[in-house]
Motif scaffolding. Structure first.
Motif, PDB file in Angstrom:
ATOM      1  N   LEU A  23      -0.044  -8.440   3.065  1.00 13.57           N
ATOM      2  CA  LEU A  23      -0.789  -7.662   2.237  1.00 13.57           C
ATOM      3  C   LEU A  23      -2.353  -8.351   2.575  1.00 13.57           C
ATOM      4  CD1 LEU A  23      -1.904  -6.204  -0.221  1.00 13.57           C
ATOM      5  CD2 LEU A  23      -1.009  -8.028  -1.550  1.00 13.57           C
ATOM      6  N   ARG A  24      -2.283  -9.912   2.736  1.00 17.19           N
ATOM      7  CA  ARG A  24      -3.678 -10.387   2.889  1.00 17.19           C
ATOM      8  C   ARG A  24      -4.048 -10.199   4.411  1.00 17.19           C
ATOM      9  NH1 ARG A  24      -6.089 -15.188   1.558  1.00 17.19           N
ATOM     10  NH2 ARG A  24      -4.675 -15.951   0.003  1.00 17.19           N
ATOM     11  N   LEU A  25      -3.389 -10.173   5.420  1.00 14.75           N
ATOM     12  CA  LEU A  25      -3.743  -9.686   6.482  1.00 14.75           C
ATOM     13  C   LEU A  25      -4.541  -8.490   6.624  1.00 14.75           C
ATOM     14  CD1 LEU A  25      -1.054 -10.857   8.762  1.00 14.75           C
ATOM     15  CD2 LEU A  25      -3.557 -11.900   8.804  1.00 14.75           C
ATOM     16  N   ALA A  26      -3.843  -7.336   5.868  1.00 18.06           N
ATOM     17  CA  ALA A  26      -4.140  -5.830   5.841  1.00 18.06           C
ATOM     18  C   ALA A  26      -5.636  -5.917   5.139  1.00 18.06           C
ATOM     19  CB  ALA A  26      -3.260  -5.034   5.193  1.00 18.06           C
ATOM     20  N   TYR A  27      -5.843  -6.654   3.940  1.00 21.25           N
ATOM     21  CA  TYR A  27      -6.824  -6.539   3.397  1.00 21.25           C
ATOM     22  C   TYR A  27      -8.178  -7.089   4.100  1.00 21.25           C
ATOM     23  CZ  TYR A  27     -10.339  -7.277  -0.497  1.00 21.25           C
ATOM     24  OH  TYR A  27     -11.488  -7.298  -1.023  1.00 21.25           O
ATOM     25  N   PHE A  28      -7.908  -8.338   4.593  1.00 16.92           N
ATOM     26  CA  PHE A  28      -9.127  -9.195   5.250  1.00 16.92           C
ATOM     27  C   PHE A  28      -9.466  -8.558   6.633  1.00 16.92           C
ATOM     28  CE2 PHE A  28      -7.975 -12.180   2.065  1.00 16.92           C
ATOM     29  CZ  PHE A  28      -9.314 -12.613   1.400  1.00 16.92           C
ATOM     30  N   ASP A  29      -8.545  -7.687   7.111  1.00 16.28           N
ATOM     31  CA  ASP A  29      -8.757  -7.097   8.445  1.00 16.28           C
ATOM     32  C   ASP A  29      -9.344  -5.544   8.116  1.00 16.28           C
ATOM     33  OD1 ASP A  29      -8.104  -9.259   9.786  1.00 16.28           O
ATOM     34  OD2 ASP A  29      -6.072  -8.338  10.361  1.00 16.28           O
ATOM     35  N   ASP A  69      -0.116 -12.754  -8.563  1.00 20.51           N
ATOM     36  CA  ASP A  69       0.233 -14.053  -8.237  1.00 20.51           C
ATOM     37  C   ASP A  69      -0.764 -14.935  -7.159  1.00 20.51           C
ATOM     38  OD1 ASP A  69       2.581 -13.909  -9.562  1.00 20.51           O
ATOM     39  OD2 ASP A  69       4.191 -13.904  -7.914  1.00 20.51           O
ATOM     40  N   TYR A  70      -1.124 -13.966  -5.992  1.00 14.38           N
ATOM     41  CA  TYR A  70      -2.038 -14.713  -5.077  1.00 14.38           C
ATOM     42  C   TYR A  70      -3.607 -14.255  -5.455  1.00 14.38           C
ATOM     43  CZ  TYR A  70       2.070 -16.200  -2.509  1.00 14.38           C
ATOM     44  OH  TYR A  70       3.176 -16.725  -2.127  1.00 14.38           O
ATOM     45  N   ALA A  71      -3.885 -13.405  -6.287  1.00 15.70           N
ATOM     46  CA  ALA A  71      -5.354 -12.884  -6.597  1.00 15.70           C
ATOM     47  C   ALA A  71      -5.590 -12.066  -5.457  1.00 15.70           C
ATOM     48  CB  ALA A  71      -6.139 -13.938  -7.113  1.00 15.70           C
ATOM     49  N   LEU A  72      -4.908 -11.218  -5.049  1.00 15.24           N
ATOM     50  CA  LEU A  72      -5.376 -10.468  -3.719  1.00 15.24           C
ATOM     51  C   LEU A  72      -5.682  -9.076  -4.113  1.00 15.24           C
ATOM     52  CD1 LEU A  72      -2.578 -11.399  -1.104  1.00 15.24           C
ATOM     53  CD2 LEU A  72      -5.033 -12.333  -1.111  1.00 15.24           C
ATOM     54  N   ASP A  73      -6.696  -8.435  -3.487  1.00 14.27           N
ATOM     55  CA  ASP A  73      -6.979  -7.177  -3.775  1.00 14.27           C
ATOM     56  C   ASP A  73      -6.004  -6.240  -2.718  1.00 14.27           C
ATOM     57  OD1 ASP A  73      -9.211  -7.555  -5.515  1.00 14.27           O
ATOM     58  OD2 ASP A  73     -10.496  -7.823  -3.833  1.00 14.27           O
ATOM     59  N   GLU A  74      -5.857  -5.080  -2.995  1.00  8.31           N
ATOM     60  CA  GLU A  74      -5.043  -4.224  -2.633  1.00  8.31           C
ATOM     61  C   GLU A  74      -5.701  -3.232  -1.647  1.00  8.31           C
ATOM     62  OE1 GLU A  74      -1.819  -0.538  -3.349  1.00  8.31           O
ATOM     63  OE2 GLU A  74      -2.849  -1.728  -5.093  1.00  8.31           O
ATOM     64  N   PRO A  75      -5.400  -3.388  -0.312  1.00  7.86           N
ATOM     65  CA  PRO A  75      -5.831  -2.424   0.758  1.00  7.86           C
ATOM     66  C   PRO A  75      -5.255  -0.807   0.764  1.00  7.86           C
ATOM     67  CG  PRO A  75      -3.936  -3.851   1.665  1.00  7.86           C
ATOM     68  CD  PRO A  75      -4.083  -4.131   0.106  1.00  7.86           C
ATOM     69  N   LYS A  76      -5.563  -0.057   1.390  1.00 14.27           N
ATOM     70  CA  LYS A  76      -4.996   1.202   1.415  1.00 14.27           C
ATOM     71  C   LYS A  76      -3.682   1.003   1.876  1.00 14.27           C
ATOM     72  CE  LYS A  76      -5.462   5.891   3.370  1.00 14.27           C
ATOM     73  NZ  LYS A  76      -6.209   6.887   4.317  1.00 14.27           N
ATOM     74  N   THR A  77      -2.597   1.358   1.169  1.00 14.70           N
ATOM     75  CA  THR A  77      -1.139   1.352   1.163  1.00 14.70           C
ATOM     76  C   THR A  77      -0.153   2.425   0.927  1.00 14.70           C
ATOM     77  OG1 THR A  77      -1.667  -0.722   0.168  1.00 14.70           O
ATOM     78  CG2 THR A  77       0.630  -0.217   0.368  1.00 14.70           C
ATOM     79  N   LEU A  78       0.651   2.510   1.924  1.00 14.03           N
ATOM     80  CA  LEU A  78       1.597   3.407   2.064  1.00 14.03           C
ATOM     81  C   LEU A  78       2.972   2.834   1.990  1.00 14.03           C
ATOM     82  CD1 LEU A  78       2.386   6.641   2.867  1.00 14.03           C
ATOM     83  CD2 LEU A  78       2.492   5.918   5.145  1.00 14.03           C
ATOM     84  N   ILE A  79       3.588   3.552   1.052  1.00 10.58           N
ATOM     85  CA  ILE A  79       5.067   2.916   1.164  1.00 10.58           C
ATOM     86  C   ILE A  79       5.948   4.054   1.490  1.00 10.58           C
ATOM     87  CG2 ILE A  79       6.860   2.053  -0.567  1.00 10.58           C
ATOM     88  CD1 ILE A  79       4.655   1.067  -2.342  1.00 10.58           C
ATOM     89  N   GLN A  80       6.992   3.600   2.158  1.00 15.68           N
ATOM     90  CA  GLN A  80       7.876   4.787   2.920  1.00 15.68           C
ATOM     91  C   GLN A  80       9.297   4.376   3.181  1.00 15.68           C
ATOM     92  OE1 GLN A  80       6.295   6.529   6.379  1.00 15.68           O
ATOM     93  NE2 GLN A  80       7.845   8.051   6.599  1.00 15.68           N
TER      94      GLN A  80
END
Length: 280
Positions: A23-29, A69-80
């Protein structure tokens, strides 16, 4: 084209650190986070849809908890969900989605080397078309201290390039293990120490030239520290990790496809930090 981070989850509590890191990697990238869970293909068809819905709900709830928990913003996400053999389907998804990175968790008891090679994570490492992160540490912050074992191989050069490009704000340490012939027989000779120091200086100069030539090709890369230590590569790497505790080790796999190197085997048998494996 939107960059994609593919996270493969088995829904276990041990997978939580890897989930948060993905989650962190996707958001910051600025990448899309594709979350995939592989279902048993032999589930009865009449319950498959119910299981799929339950899995998606569970992943969505875990995603929300981790963000809080980690105060992270959500990137564009796909659950499959997909069905099949876990490592086969994850590698296939990485190919089809043209993933830039695959993130998996490590949740095996330390030191069980015989069990390591058969795990889903290791099978993904052997076959994935892109770098694979095996995450086991809580991602309380971005990776700041990154260790890259280097030699004069094209594989090491590729791994260094990946580290420089992906983590421009991190502190990179390049570690080279050296040994010289005749140490046991000639180590006490008065001229051997002088010759040894000259040879090590030559190795350092060659490595520095390799690094400089690569860094001139890239813009905005961080400064790096070059460390040379005496000993066999596995021993030197293991001792350095225990002593300096980097956040991440970036390592290339120079072996044939579908195999992993001895250094990779060692790192994942005793995971003291997160590891990123790059195909040579």
């Amino acid at each position: 084209m939107t960059r994609t981070v593919l996270f493969a989850t088995d829904l276990s509590a041990d997978n939580r650190a890897a989930f948060a890191r993905a989650l962190r990697l996707a958001y910051f990238d600025g990448a899309q986070l594709d979350i995939v869970h592989v279902l048993d293909p032999y589930l009865p068809h009449r319950v498959l849809h119910e299981v799929e819905a339950a899995v998606v709900d569970d992943i969505a709830a875990t995603l929300k908890d981790i963000r809080e928990d980690y105060a992270l913003d959500e990137p564009k996400t796909l659950i499959q969900t997909v069905t099949g053999s876990p490592y086969v389907e994850i590698v296939r998804e990485a190919h089809e989605r043209q993933a830039d990175l695959v993130v998996v968790g490590m949740h095996r008891k330390r030191g069980q080397k015989d069990l390591l090679m058969g795990t889903t994570s290791m099978r993904i490492v052997r076959s994935a078309p892109c770098p694979v992160v095996i995450a086991s540490q809580p991602p309380t912050q971005p990776w700041r201290s990154i260790l890259v074992p280097v030699d004069f191989s094209l594989t090491a050069r590729h791994s260094l390039r990946e580290a420089l490009q992906r983590f421009p704000d991190a502190s990179l340490t390049l570690l080279h293990a050296w040994t010289l012939p005749g140490e046991r027989e000639l180590g006490s000779h008065p001229y051997y120490a002088q010759w040894r120091d000259h040879e090590v200086a030559q190795v350092r100069e060659r490595l520095a030239q390799e690094v400089d030539s690569l860094m001139t090709e890239l813009a905005g890369v961080p400064d790096v520290e070059l460390v040379l230590e005496h000993g066999l590569p596995g021993d030197v790497l293991n001792a350095y990790i225990k002593r300096q505790t980097p956040d991440l080790v970036v390592l290339g796999n120079r072996d044939q496809p579908h195999h992993v190197s001895q250094l990779t085997d060692m790192l994942l048998c005793e995971p003291h930090c997160d590891v990123m494996l790059c195909r040579g």
